[in-house]
Structures are given as C-alpha cells and as structure tokens.
Scaffold this motif. Structure first.
Motif, mmCIF file in Angstrom:
data_model
loop_
_atom_site.group_PDB
_atom_site.id
_atom_site.type_symbol
_atom_site.label_atom_id
_atom_site.label_comp_id
_atom_site.label_asym_id
_atom_site.label_seq_id
_atom_site.Cartn_x
_atom_site.Cartn_y
_atom_site.Cartn_z
ATOM 1 N N GLN A 1 -19.783 1.661 -0.157
ATOM 2 C CA GLN A 1 -19.768 3.044 0.144
ATOM 3 C C GLN A 1 -18.497 3.448 0.754
ATOM 4 O O GLN A 1 -18.511 4.281 1.581
ATOM 5 N N TYR A 2 -17.433 2.876 0.510
ATOM 6 C CA TYR A 2 -16.335 3.312 1.259
ATOM 7 C C TYR A 2 -15.878 4.574 0.778
ATOM 8 O O TYR A 2 -15.878 4.822 -0.369
ATOM 9 N N PRO A 3 -15.304 5.283 1.648
ATOM 10 C CA PRO A 3 -14.684 6.483 1.181
ATOM 11 C C PRO A 3 -13.487 5.948 0.536
ATOM 12 O O PRO A 3 -13.108 4.837 0.767
ATOM 13 N N PRO A 4 -12.871 6.766 -0.197
ATOM 14 C CA PRO A 4 -11.770 6.226 -0.931
ATOM 15 C C PRO A 4 -10.795 5.825 0.085
ATOM 16 O O PRO A 4 -10.664 6.471 1.095
ATOM 17 N N MET A 5 -10.072 4.756 -0.210
ATOM 18 C CA MET A 5 -9.170 4.338 0.797
ATOM 19 C C MET A 5 -8.044 5.257 0.882
ATOM 20 O O MET A 5 -7.514 5.529 1.900
ATOM 21 N N SER A 6 -7.612 5.670 -0.270
ATOM 22 C CA SER A 6 -6.421 6.411 -0.152
ATOM 23 C C SER A 6 -6.746 7.683 0.504
ATOM 24 O O SER A 6 -5.907 8.389 0.917
ATOM 25 N N GLN A 7 -7.974 7.965 0.611
ATOM 26 C CA GLN A 7 -8.277 9.228 1.133
ATOM 27 C C GLN A 7 -7.552 9.554 2.339
ATOM 28 O O GLN A 7 -7.339 10.661 2.657
ATOM 29 N N PRO A 8 -7.230 8.582 3.039
ATOM 30 C CA PRO A 8 -6.627 8.937 4.270
ATOM 31 C C PRO A 8 -5.598 9.949 3.994
ATOM 32 O O PRO A 8 -5.415 10.837 4.741
ATOM 33 N N VAL B 1 0.802 -1.147 0.000
ATOM 34 C CA VAL B 1 0.000 0.000 0.000
ATOM 35 C C VAL B 1 0.830 1.187 0.000
ATOM 36 O O VAL B 1 0.531 2.184 -0.529
ATOM 37 N N ASN B 2 1.878 1.155 0.743
ATOM 38 C CA ASN B 2 2.532 2.387 0.717
ATOM 39 C C ASN B 2 3.596 2.369 -0.275
ATOM 40 O O ASN B 2 4.323 3.292 -0.322
ATOM 41 N N GLN B 3 3.759 1.392 -0.994
ATOM 42 C CA GLN B 3 4.853 1.569 -1.880
ATOM 43 C C GLN B 3 4.398 2.522 -2.872
ATOM 44 O O GLN B 3 3.435 2.255 -3.510
ATOM 45 N N HIS B 4 5.056 3.553 -3.058
ATOM 46 C CA HIS B 4 4.515 4.306 -4.140
ATOM 47 C C HIS B 4 5.448 3.879 -5.133
ATOM 48 O O HIS B 4 6.570 4.219 -5.039
ATOM 49 N N THR B 5 5.147 3.264 -5.991
ATOM 50 C CA THR B 5 6.140 2.838 -6.852
ATOM 51 C C THR B 5 6.540 4.063 -7.458
ATOM 52 O O THR B 5 5.916 5.032 -7.299
ATOM 53 N N PRO B 6 7.403 3.986 -8.279
ATOM 54 C CA PRO B 6 7.874 5.211 -8.835
ATOM 55 C C PRO B 6 6.683 5.792 -9.343
ATOM 56 O O PRO B 6 6.625 6.169 -10.424
ATOM 57 N N MET B 7 5.641 5.675 -8.764
ATOM 58 C CA MET B 7 4.519 5.982 -9.520
ATOM 59 C C MET B 7 4.324 7.390 -9.802
ATOM 60 O O MET B 7 4.209 7.829 -10.882
ATOM 61 N N HIS C 1 -7.930 -0.221 2.854
ATOM 62 C CA HIS C 1 -6.784 0.227 2.064
ATOM 63 C C HIS C 1 -6.018 1.293 2.829
ATOM 64 O O HIS C 1 -4.790 1.306 2.875
ATOM 65 N N LYS C 2 -6.763 2.184 3.465
ATOM 66 C CA LYS C 2 -6.134 3.259 4.235
ATOM 67 C C LYS C 2 -5.298 2.659 5.363
ATOM 68 O O LYS C 2 -4.166 3.062 5.610
ATOM 69 N N GLU C 3 -5.881 1.678 6.047
ATOM 70 C CA GLU C 3 -5.163 1.046 7.162
ATOM 71 C C GLU C 3 -3.879 0.366 6.673
ATOM 72 O O GLU C 3 -2.836 0.432 7.321
#
Length: 1230
Positions: A345-352, A3-9, A1222-1224
């Motif tokens: 209905q989830y808020p976006p996960m990444s929203q965190p 989740v936290n890998q931000h790939t070189p994204m 996803h946020k967690e």
C-alpha cells in the motif's frame, strides 16, 4: 538507486520526452512502433511474459545471477513514479489529475529483473526503437486517438498492476532494440514496474467523481504510509506524511470522466491497453519471470517520477513521482518481481515530489483538476491496471479490456518501457495524461464499467515488486551441491535453503553468518555505504546428522598453540616459515617459535605435511581440550548443577502449574544433558519452593523422606543446608520422587498470593557458591514480586506513556538489585532460565535482567491453562533441560589488523570491551558482533576473524571452541553490494533497534532504521547503478528484499505495538529476539505461509507471500512464525479436504479451539501432521497450533502476521513502505 538522478529522463512536464511517447510512437494500444518506441530500458524488464529467470533485460547484460557486477544487477530499478519537479514551464495539463494508480507508473518503471550485474544498462538513445512490449510511459505521448471507455475499474487497474512484472525476465522484444550496454556495475534490480495502475488503489471508476477518493481501503493504506505531498493543487496529501487517508492516492478519485478523456498523449505511461500485462493473466508471483527489475527501464509513463513531480496532468493520473505504494513498478525492489507487490500500500514513492499543482497528487483524493478532460494517455492507464480479479496469489483475473493498459509494444509486460535505458526513468509527464484512475478509460481497452468504488484496492502491483518467496525459491534452485567453505568471501545459501556444509577452512554458516562477505577496505567507504559490518555467531549451534561435530584437539599439558602477541589460536591462517620452525600470525603478523613437540616439515608449497591430519590447520571450526591454566583459580571445575525453584503461591497452584511441573520432573531428570549418551549425566540437582518465604529440601539418598527447611528472612538469604541439597539423581531417586509427589499436596490449600523473586535467585546462587560449581537455575514464577524483600517491584504499566519520550523508561529495570545480582551470577557461572505464567503485568523488563545477563532464556505463558498450554510448556521445559549447554563461558572475537569488534548484541554480560561473559551458553544462543575499521584493509589479504569460546561442558570438562572466518576486502562499492546477506543485515538491525528502545523514543528508533536503510540504497544508486530516472527505485540484487524485511522489523510489536500488545509482551519479544540467530529472525519477521491444499508426499509446496490477497477462500494454509503455528481454513474449502484434515465435512463443525490435529487414517492427515512436527523440530521454542477459521475472531491474530499488508497498529504495507523508501532515497540523492 539513483533516486534523484533524473537521467536525462524527463522533459519538463507536458513536453514530449525524447524517445518517449513522441507522436511518432502513436500506438498506445498497440505500443509504439518499434523504431520510435520510447525507450523503455531493457525490454525484458517489461515483458509481459516472464522472462527467463536469469535473463537480464539488457540483452548484453549477464543475467541477474551473473556475478560480474552484482551491483548492477542488484539494482533493479523500480519505477516509483516521477521524481521530477513540476515543469518549469507551463504546468502539465490539468487533465492529468487522475487517480493515482499505483500501478501506473510503477508498472513501467519498475524493473523486476536486475540488470546484469556487471553493468547498468545504458539508456538507449532517445530515439531508440521502441520494442513492442515496452511502452514509453514517461514521455508525453502524442495523443492517440484512443478510445477511452469508461475509466478502468479499480479492479482492472489492479489487475493491470498485477500484470506488471518486476522479475527479471528476458528482455522484451523491445529489449534488443535497446539492450543497455553492459555496465560494470553490479546488477541492479531496478524495479521499473510494469505500468501498473498507479496505485490504482482502487480508484473509483471513471464514473465516480474524481473527487471521490479511491476506495479508502486501497490507496489509503498506501498513502498513509508515506504521503507524498499532493500535487499542489491536490495538496491533500502531504508528501512528507504518509497519506493515510488518501490511501487512494491521487487516484483516489478518478478524474471526472471528462478528464479522463485526456488525450492519450497526455498520458505519459504506456498505453493501458491490455497488451501491457493483461491483468487477468495472473502473474506468477514474481516468479513470473517478469523482466528483471533491474534491467528494465522504468516505464515511460513514470516520467513524472523520474524527473520531478509529474506534470500536473500526469501526476493526477498517477503522479509518477511517487508511485503509489501499490504500484509495483514504481518501486519494486530489484529482484524477482515481488509477488506481493500488488498488495503493497505504499503511496507512490515519488510522490514526495509534488506533482505540479495542476496535477492531482497521486494521493490526491479530490476531483482531478479540470484539465483532466483529455483522455489519459496510455501511460497512466497502463499503470493503472484496472483491478482485475486478483487471485489469492496476486494473480490477476483475466485482463479486462481496461484492466491493464495495453502494453505498449515497447513496454514490457509489467513495466512501462523505460526511456534512455535508465530504469524507471521518469519520462516527462505527458500532459494531459489522466492518471489511470479507475475512472479513466484505458487506452484501447474497453473501459470497465464504472464502479462507485474501485474494485479491490490495488496499489502497486505486488507481483511487480521483489518477492521474498521468489528469492527464496531461486536460492533453493541454485544450491544442490554441498557448500564448501574453502573459498574466501563466498556468501552461503540463504537460511531458508537446506544445504550440506563441508568445512574446508572457514567456519560453517551454521556457526557464523556475515552481513557482508566483501568488507570495504577503508572506514570512509564503510561510512559512505552505511552497510553494517557484522557477524552473527552461534558458537554451540546444533549440526544436522549428516555433518560431523567439531573435532576435539588435545595437545596435552602444553595446551593450544597460540600467537605470542595477540594470543590468537593456531588456525589455517597461520603461515609456517623457516622450514616449519616458526609461524607468522595471520591476525597481527607477529612471528612465533613452533614448540619442538609441534614441529613438522613443510612440503614444496610451504604447507606442513601433516596439514590435513590436524583439524586446527585445515578446518574452520574445532575444539581444544583446555588445560588447568584456562580454569578459574587454576583448578579443574566441578560438574555443574541444576536447581529447580518453584513458585507455590495461590495462582501457581490453582492454574495446575505446580502439579504439572512436579509430575514432569520425575521423567525429565533421566534426560539431563551429558557428553556421552551412554554414560549417566554427572549433573547434580536441587529443589526449592517459594512464595513469600523459601523452602529448601534435603533429598539425601540416605533419608526415607525428604526434609523441608524454611528460610523466612528473605532480606539476608542463605542456604540452610549443604549436604543433601545438591544430589545425584540416580542415588537419590526415591527421595526425589517422594518429594515431587508431596509438593502439590502440601500447597494445595495455600492462600498465599504474594511472592518474592530477588531472594529466589540469590538462594540458587548461594547454593552453587557453597558447592563451588557452575550451574543453571530453572525458576517457575507467576506474579509481580510485591512482597517485602530485595527486588520488590510495583506495577508501573502505564498505557499513557506509550508513544511518549518516557516510554523508554518502561524497558529499563525498575530497581538496581537485579543488575547487581546478575553480575554475581555471571562471576559464579550461574545461568538463570525463567518460566513465567502471568495473568497480569509482571514487569518482564525487570525480571528478565538476570536471565538475559547470564545467557539464560525467558519463557512466557500468559493466562496459562493446563488444558491448552501444557503441551507447549512441557515441550519447552524438556528441550531446555536436555539441550547442550556450556557453563562459565567467556567469548572473545579477534580480528586481523584493520578492523576490530566494537559492539555485541545478545544475552550476556560484559565487564570490559573485549570479553563476552556468559554464565551459560546453549546451542540456541546467537551473539551478533559489529566490526569497525581502525586501519585500512588490503584486497590481497582480506579480513580475518576468530571467535574463541572457553566453557565448561556439561560433563565438567574445560574446552575451547574456535571458529575462524575469512572474508574478502574490496576497494569498489559495487563489490560490497554484490556480496551482502540481507537476512543477516536484518538480524543486526532488529537487535540494534530493539536494544535502542530502552534509551530512545521508539519513533526515533524507527526513523533511524529507515534513514540507514535509505542511505544504504541511495549510496548504491549513486555510486553503483547506471544512470536512470529518479522515478526508478533501484535496489542491489542481493538487497532487493531489504525494504520488505525492514518494514517487518518496523511494524513489529516491539517498535509499533497495537492497542492489545502489553508492555510485558514487548519486553519479552525484545529479549527473545536479542539472542536469535539468522534463521529464527527470518521466520519471525517474515513468517512462512504454506498452501496446505497443495501438500504432497515428498517436498513441501512453494510458500505464498504474507498477504491477505494471496489467500483463497477454498484453501487451507499453514503459517509458521517461529513462535506460533496457525492453520487458516477458508470458508469454502472442499468437503474432501475438510474430511482428510479434521474428519468433518462441514466448515461450521470445525472446532476453532482444537490445539492439535486429529489423528486420522489417511495419507493427507499423516503428511500434514509430519509437516507440523518437522516445523516444530526446527525451532528452539515449541509452536502451539491455532486453528483459524475465515472470518472468525481469531483471524485478527492471524492477520497480524500477514506482514506485507497494512497492520492494525498503523504499520505500512510493503508497497507503501517501498514507496516511502523510494521517497527517502530521492531526498538523500537530491
């Protein structure tokens, strides 16, 4: 998922991402030209069409079915939104604030298909050509001249979302361009969802002011669940808190039209053009062959997710960070695209992550930041598919021009293309992309007419997140051959699949199911993964008619052959040596002499020549006849007895309960259990009635009339007679029938309302002690025992304690009397089954102590009415009296060196750490056993477990039932994640959590569940999935349903009760689920919902997902929960169907109070009644049928079981929970 890998994204917000929408990619509408299209990850994941089922987006990967690396397949990336933080440099353009469409980023990001198991797809090079089909959502897209019409309507967005596919389908065309390299990891189900409108949660149409919140219904739910922090500017949502009100996610308000005009480039996601996934096209519920979750890269637009908070502008659009819950892409779990995604209905996960301040957070409800003037980039839009009309199944209506963002060429249908091959990578937010608010125009698509409120609220496309139905159907399609148990570590078909078992050395999955069939070799590995190592054991399970019951082995007076050291019983894991004269134990390696009478020569392979003639050497399950050494006090047991203790207080008599029981017992006594169906049962029976005092009956065969003896000193209970109390049914039939006729008359005019309870159990126990036998007490009780006597209780139900630290005390017994009584009952082999008929609080938590500790059952018929509840009660009673049961049982689980059983869950009593004592053990009781490492395991030998149950059969014979199980051991986490069984893990989690509420606040228990689930998935993402953007939710293929099922456990009445759920109901469910097997917990937490209108002779129609949006007004649906049956009738069902089922042509004439279907002379009616009967036959409790008419009051009860939707008690929808999870995960990885 990393989740936290931000790939070189992602590049910082606002910057173009390499490979992502760089100007070179211009076609928002059309998609990027292939050569430059942003990399979307395996194209297949995004293909609009459903890719072929096993196809993994990465061409080179094996299909998700591939076993090679299940892990990678496993991980299906779901793009949940951007994870990235705000760009360091300038904030993304303000314009971004668009409503957060859940779908938007998720679409792109979520991958439905799992990447090939073997490896995670590598990210394609930045410059990879973009295939049409995928769109790069994350990178900033150049602004293309897109037309922004009015922003897409919510509906359109939704549709768009729906269009996303999470399934793993063939790669999109783009796919080939960047098939991810194979990786060795297990398949991942990435969910890069197709770009869905990011939570388009029904953002208001463009016309609506950005400030308007999206339709509350839509996003609010998701937001509530997990709030991601709003972008700083829109802080309105708290990232930590689920944004309730903001369900609408940022998208809640579409950005002002002007904003919407962000240049497309700012849009980071794929263009909205319909190409993406036309909303209208219904996506098959994730069977649509959406791209495999795992394999597809997350949509570009999601970049925000991946990297950090989405750029402001982008975020506002839908912040990529967290996809709104509804965005499927954002985090659909790997696996087939969930059909229900849209509904989440989830808020976006990444929203965190908060989007940069400038961009409104996905949940942002306020107006978008000023910046929003640029037209949203395509990405955002795509994510938002305008809500299209969504069919009940989650299909979308025809794609509106705006409905879905067009699919970028590179983008797969449902998902935005991923960049770099990572799933769900976050692309950098595109500056200026407005979120796909409904208000924003779709790229290239005509804008929908603005609507004040978004059309149906749609969040993440439910069809883009993993669908339980798809997984169940895929499993059914795989298994046509009998399941042979000879292969060590082979996971069996799911409990929802009908299959035949051939025992070849390991116990049938009907007896034992494991959470993991590859155990980690070390405790460190087990701690790192957090996957619970447990087995659900059902020792006396009933087998289908085509499978033989366990063979009975009789070694005569010498008894079973056992290891000298660990006392394990002879089984297929014992190795014979020295020509057969000795054997080495597979559990402890000790060498034991073979007794002369058991000696046999070995063949050239080292096996005994009589191996296949002896069940204990060739089968996983068998029974030994036990010798006198295995009996209490070294003497053979007496046949057991059944004692019926009937409450005859005012309530019991008035409700009709007493007369119903007495009438039924006359015929029921002919059906007592027996070993041989042709011989009369040897079980003796006795009868007691009670209110404040106890009445014993002498029914000796020589009497003309029964005699009553009253014991009024309830504080010192004794049995007033020995001879004549326990009798043989056939010998005393006339006296018994006379008694049963007289009891209702004797107490017909009673005015006694008070009852006792402790002395009632004490009386039955004393009677069994006097007869020196084991047995079962059937207690029929109506009210709180407030009369003066041991075990007297007071009403302690206090709604004010619910949700406080003192709530746990309500689940603990009020008094210690019952614990002591339970201990005495277990020592005597006295099992207690309790039938409750309460009209108010009766303290089930306390009254249930004895039944639960003795291996008994509790049945509860609240507000019992003879007319409506008689059928259910009598069926339960008949089954309870007739079922196979063992008495005075002791169970021990032995394991090979390296692991040991450390914890047990179920209905039993334990006096030490190893022996599970059960006064009674029936064919419906399951015991969940947890294992921990005490040493290292080796991959060569695997891990062995042997469950041995010593019990007295219903004929009085002492027997030993043995079940053996061998599983593999692994040194690689990827192998662990490749061979787990989610249904069994959920069984363990539910029992663990439900037991925990007696000692911990329920909120702490729920938090523990979420945390452990997040750790399991984060470990997978970190160690097994190929690198990808943090915006993607990557799930192991075999665990892609873990979030949806765990959410069902979290929302259950036990852990999150609605205002109308009583304390007794919660205590009852807690006890009931404690002894359920895997099949029962599965249907309880995720009910089966069948479209009856598609019923045909032969096979059942494919079930639909448990969400209101899957129901059609013109349909009739049958729902089964294991405890209830509901027949939901839509308001516009055709007359012909109503005539066939109810015999009336009019919806208004259907009687909602009917408890059974009318018997009509037509094939449809006959078939439907057969289905209802077959469902009831599969369950241990009789399910009462409730007819629910659409928009009738009873619909509230029915909706409670639509577990993918937000619950009335505040439980999150599937989509919201997926975002929250996803946020967690991202927090753990960061």
């Amino acid at each position: 998922m990393n989740v936290n890998q931000h790939t070189p994204m992602a590049s910082p917000y606002g910057q173009a991402q390499p490979g992502y929408a760089q100007p070179g990619y211009a076609p928002l509408d059309g998609g990027y030209p292939a050569p430059y299209a942003p990399y979307n990850g395996p194209a297949s994941a995004y293909q609009p069409g459903v890719p072929p089922q096993g196809y993994s987006p990465f061409t080179s990967f094996p299909s998700k079915a591939v076993a090679v690396n299940p892990v990678s397949d496993l991980s299906s990336p779901l793009d949940l939104g951007q994870a990235r933080g705000p760009p360091t440099s300038a904030p993304p353009p303000v314009s971004a604030p668009q409503q957060y469409n859940q779908y938007s980023h998720s679409q792109g990001d979520m991958q439905n298909g799992p990447p090939p198991m073997t490896q995670a797809p590598p990210r394609p090079a930045v410059a990879q050509s973009y295939n049409q089909g995928h769109m790069n959502m994350t990178g900033p897209h150049p602004s293309y001249p897109q037309h922004y019409g009015p922003p897409p309507t919510m509906q359109q967005v939704t549709s768009q979302m729906t269009g996303m596919q999470i399934t793993s389908g063939p790669p999109t065309p783009a796919g080939p361009g960047y098939a991810p390299p194979h990786s060795s990891q297990p398949p991942i189900s990435t969910y890069s969802a197709p770009p869905q409108p990011s939570y388009t949660q029904a953002p208001p149409p463009a016309s609506s002011a950005p400030t308007q919140p999206p339709s509350p219904g839509v996003s609010a739910a998701s937001q509530q669940y997990y709030g991601v922090p709003p972008l700083p500017s829109q802080q309105p949502f708290d990232s930590s808190r689920p944004p309730t009100s903001q369900q609408q996610f940022t998208s809640s308000a579409p950005p002002p039209p002007s904003q919407q005009t962000f240049p497309p480039s700012s849009f980071s996601g794929p263009p909205t053009r319909p190409q993406a996934v036309p909303v209208s096209q219904p996506q098959p519920p994730f069977s649509a062959a959406p791209p495999s979750l795992s394999s597809a890269p997350p949509p570009v637009s999601q970049p925000g997710f991946a990297g950090g908070p989405p750029p402001i502008a982008q975020g506002s659009f839908p912040p990529q960070l967290t996809p709104p819950s509804s965005q499927p892409g954002s985090f659909p779990p790997p696996g087939p695209p969930p059909t229900s995604v849209a509904s989440g209905q989830y808020p976006p996960m990444s929203q965190p992550h908060q989007p940069p301040a400038a961009q409104p957070s996905p949940y942002y409800s306020g107006p978008p930041p000023p910046r929003a003037q640029m037209p949203p980039t395509s990405m955002g839009q795509s994510n938002h598919l305008p809500p299209g009309p969504q069919g009940p199944l989650g299909q979308q209506g025809p794609p509106g021009p705006l409905q879905q963002p067009p699919i970028q060429p590179g983008m797969q249908t449902g998902y935005p293309p991923q960049q770099n091959g990572a799933f769900g990578q976050a692309r950098s937010p595109q500056p200026g992309y407005a979120g796909p608010y409904p208000g924003q125009p779709n790229y290239g698509a005509p804008a929908p007419a603005p609507t004040a409120a978004p059309a149906p609220q749609k969040r993440l496309d439910p069809d883009a997140i993993p669908s339980p139905i798809q997984v169940i159907e895929d499993d059914k399609a795989k298994s046509n051959e009998p399941f042979t148990t000879g292969v060590r570590g082979q996971a069996p078909p799911l409990v929802t699949t009908n299959f035949q078992v051939k025992d070849q050395g390991n116990a049938s999955p009907r007896f034992i199911r494991c959470t993991a069939y590859n155990m980690p070799c070390t405790s460190d590995m087990a701690k790192q993964s957090q996957v619970p190592l447990a087995a659900v054991i059902k020792p006396l399970a009933t087998l289908p008619p085509d499978e033989a019951p366990p063979y009975v082995v009789d070694h005569g007076e010498t008894g079973p052959i056992r290891c000298n050291r660990c006392k394990a019983y002879m089984c297929p894991y014992m190795q014979f040596i020295e020509g057969g004269r000795r054997f080495q134990c597979g559990f402890c390696s000790c060498v034991t002499e073979v007794p002369p009478h058991y000696f046999q020569h070995l063949d050239h392979t080292g096996k005994r020549v009589d191996c296949y003639d002896r069940p204990e050497l060739s089968l996983g399950s068998y029974e030994y006849l036990a010798t006198v050494d295995y009996c209490k006090n070294n003497k053979l047991p007496q046949p057991p007895a059944f004692i019926f203790l009937i409450d005859v207080s005012y309530n019991a008599v008035k409700s009709g309960m007493v007369s119903i029981i007495c009438n039924e017992l006359k015929s029921l006594l002919d059906l007592l259990p027996r070993q041989n169906p042709e011989v009369d049962s040897v079980i003796r029976v006795g009868f007691v009635t009670y209110n404040k005092v106890l009445h014993f009956y002498n029914v000796k065969s020589t009497l003309a009339q029964p005699q009553m003896l009253v014991v009024s000193d309830v504080s010192d209970m004794f049995v007033p007679l020995l001879d004549g109390f326990l009798v043989n049914v056939n010998e005393s039939r006339q006296v018994i029938e006379s008694l049963l006729d007289q009891i209702p008359e004797m107490f017909a005019d009673t005015r006694e309302t008070e009852t006792v309870f402790g002395p009632v159990i004490q009386a039955g126990l004393e009677a069994l002690k006097a007869a020196d036998c084991a047995g079962k007490l059937f207690v029929f009780h109506t009210s709180l025992p407030i009369a003066e006597a041991p075990g007297k209780l007071k009403n302690r139900e206090d709604k004010k304690l619910i949700g406080t630290d003192k709530e746990k005390t309500l689940f603990q017994p009020q008094v210690g009397v019952y614990n002591n009584l339970a201990k005495e009952c277990v020592a005597q082999g006295c099992c207690v089954d309790l039938f409750l008929f309460p009209n108010q609080y009766v303290d089930v938590a306390t009254l249930g102590v004895v039944p639960v500790s003795t291996g008994g059952s509790v049945y509860k018929y609240t507000y019992f009415q003879a007319q409506t509840d008689q059928e259910r009660f009598l069926n339960d009673l008949r089954r309870d009296v007739q079922k196979q049961v063992g008495f005075d049982a002791v169970m021990r689980v032995r394991t090979s060196t390296g692991i040991r059983a450390t914890d047990f869950f179920g209905s039993f009593y334990m006096n030490n750490t190893t022996d599970v004592e059960l006064a009674g053990l029936d064919c419906d009781k399951a015991i969940t056993v947890e294992f921990k490492h005490d040493d290292k395991l080796s991959e060569e030998t695997g891990a062995l477990m042997q469950c041995a149950v010593l019990y007295t059969s219903c004929s009085g014979q002492r027997r030993l039932r043995v079940h053996n199980m061998a599983v593999n051991c692994c040194a690689q986490l990827a192998d662990l994640y490749r061979n787990c069984e989610t249904d069994t893990i959920i069984n363990y989690f539910a029992k663990y959590a439900f037991r925990g509420i007696a000692n911990n606040p329920t909120k702490a228990v729920r938090d523990t569940l979420v945390n452990q689930c997040a750790q399991i998935l984060a470990c997978y993402r970190k160690n097994c999935a190929s690198p990808s953007s943090a915006g993607q939710l990557i799930l192991p293929e075999c665990m892609k349903l873990l979030p949806v099922y765990l959410n069902c456990v979290m929302k259950s009445d036990v852990l999150l009760p609605g205002a109308d759920v009583s304390l007794d109901d919660r205590a009852y469910l807690k006890q009931l689920i404690g002894c359920m097997d895997v099949a029962e917990t599965h249907v309880f937490f995720y009910p089966r919902l069948l479209p009856v209108m598609k019923l045909e002779s032969g096979s059942l129609p494919v079930a639909v997902r448990d969400s209101e949006e899957r129901l059609s007004k013109g349909g009739v649906y049958l729902m089964e929960t294991g405890l209830h049956l509901f027949l939901w009738v839509g308001a516009s069902v055709q007359q012909e169907l109503l005539l066939n089922i109810f015999g009336t042509p009019s919806f208004s004439q259907i009687d909602p109070n009917m408890i059974s279907l009318p018997v009509l002379d037509n094939p449809f009616s006959q078939r439907l009644r057969e289905v209802v009967d077959s469902f009831r036959a599969q369950r241990s409790r009789y399910m009462k049928l409730m007819v629910v008419k659409q928009e009738d009051r009873a619909e509230l009860t029915f909706r409670h079981f639509l577990v993918e939707d937000k619950s009335a008690s505040g439980g999150a929808s599937y989509v919201d929970f997926l975002c929250h999870m996803h946020k967690e995960i991202r927090q753990l990885l960061s």
